[in-house]
Design a protein around this motif. Structure first.
Motif, short mmCIF file in Angstrom:
data_model
loop_
_atom_site.label_atom_id
_atom_site.label_comp_id
_atom_site.label_asym_id
_atom_site.label_seq_id
_atom_site.Cartn_x
_atom_site.Cartn_y
_atom_site.Cartn_z
N TRP A 86 -5.68 2.82 -4.83
CA TRP A 86 -5.87 2.01 -6.03
C TRP A 86 -5.00 2.54 -7.17
O TRP A 86 -4.39 1.77 -7.91
CB TRP A 86 -7.33 2.02 -6.43
CG TRP A 86 -7.58 1.29 -7.71
CD1 TRP A 86 -7.68 -0.04 -7.88
CD2 TRP A 86 -7.73 1.88 -9.00
NE1 TRP A 86 -7.89 -0.33 -9.20
CE2 TRP A 86 -7.93 0.84 -9.92
CE3 TRP A 86 -7.73 3.19 -9.47
CZ2 TRP A 86 -8.11 1.06 -11.27
CZ3 TRP A 86 -7.91 3.41 -10.82
CH2 TRP A 86 -8.10 2.35 -11.70
N ALA A 87 -4.93 3.87 -7.31
CA ALA A 87 -4.19 4.45 -8.42
C ALA A 87 -2.69 4.22 -8.30
O ALA A 87 -1.99 4.12 -9.30
CB ALA A 87 -4.47 5.95 -8.51
N PHE A 88 -2.18 4.11 -7.08
CA PHE A 88 -0.73 4.00 -6.92
C PHE A 88 -0.24 2.60 -6.59
O PHE A 88 0.85 2.24 -6.95
CB PHE A 88 -0.25 4.96 -5.83
CG PHE A 88 -0.22 6.38 -6.30
CD1 PHE A 88 0.76 6.82 -7.15
CD2 PHE A 88 -1.20 7.26 -5.91
CE1 PHE A 88 0.78 8.11 -7.61
CE2 PHE A 88 -1.19 8.56 -6.36
CZ PHE A 88 -0.20 8.99 -7.21
N TRP A 89 -1.02 1.80 -5.88
CA TRP A 89 -0.48 0.54 -5.38
C TRP A 89 -1.20 -0.70 -5.88
O TRP A 89 -0.64 -1.78 -5.89
CB TRP A 89 -0.50 0.53 -3.85
CG TRP A 89 0.36 1.60 -3.31
CD1 TRP A 89 -0.06 2.76 -2.73
CD2 TRP A 89 1.77 1.67 -3.33
NE1 TRP A 89 0.99 3.54 -2.38
CE2 TRP A 89 2.16 2.89 -2.75
CE3 TRP A 89 2.77 0.84 -3.80
CZ2 TRP A 89 3.46 3.28 -2.60
CZ3 TRP A 89 4.09 1.23 -3.65
CH2 TRP A 89 4.41 2.43 -3.05
N TYR A 90 -2.45 -0.61 -6.29
CA TYR A 90 -3.19 -1.82 -6.62
C TYR A 90 -2.68 -2.55 -7.87
O TYR A 90 -2.47 -3.75 -7.82
CB TYR A 90 -4.67 -1.50 -6.77
CG TYR A 90 -5.49 -2.70 -7.15
CD1 TYR A 90 -5.69 -3.73 -6.24
CD2 TYR A 90 -6.03 -2.83 -8.41
CE1 TYR A 90 -6.42 -4.84 -6.58
CE2 TYR A 90 -6.76 -3.94 -8.76
CZ TYR A 90 -6.95 -4.94 -7.84
OH TYR A 90 -7.67 -6.04 -8.18
N PRO A 91 -2.46 -1.88 -9.01
CA PRO A 91 -2.10 -2.63 -10.22
C PRO A 91 -0.76 -3.33 -10.13
O PRO A 91 -0.52 -4.28 -10.84
CB PRO A 91 -2.08 -1.58 -11.31
CG PRO A 91 -2.88 -0.46 -10.79
CD PRO A 91 -2.69 -0.48 -9.31
#
Length: 110
Positions: A86-91
């Motif tokens: 989530w921290a690297f790819w979700y946003p």
């Protein structure tokens, strides 16, 4: 080459200490047969539902929803992987967690 020799000293020192402490611990209980016999006695005292403490892998036959001891580490690992994803790819699709989207939001005039 100097860094290699500099790092070699602490590694050798730490490994020597760890091996010495392990040898002392096994020697203090009377050797490996006595250590394994003591662990087997504790497992027998814990009851029929106790897992084997010397097993390389946990007993997966006990199920995920039971009181198996392996469930907490597995859940913790999955949560860690999920947070990393989530921290690297979700946003956003770019590495770093979508800096472009975040910067665009913070630069808007209100």
């Amino acid at each position: 080459m100097g860094v290699l020799w500099t790092d070699l000293f602490p590694v050798v020192l730490k490994m020597t200490i760890v091996i010495s402490v392990a040898w002392y611990g096994v020697h203090a209980v009377g050797g490996m047969p006595q250590l394994l016999a003591g662990l087997a006695a504790r497992r027998a005292a814990a009851g029929p539902g106790a897992s084997d403490i010397t097993a390389l892998l946990p007993d997966f036959s006990r199920g995920f929803a039971s009181e198996a001891l392996w469930t907490l580490p597995v859940i913790t690992f999955v949560v860690h992987l999920t947070v990393q994803w989530w921290a690297f790819w979700y946003p956003g699709a770019e590495p770093g967690g979508g800096d472009t989207s975040r910067n665009g939001i913070f630069q808007r005039k209100g």
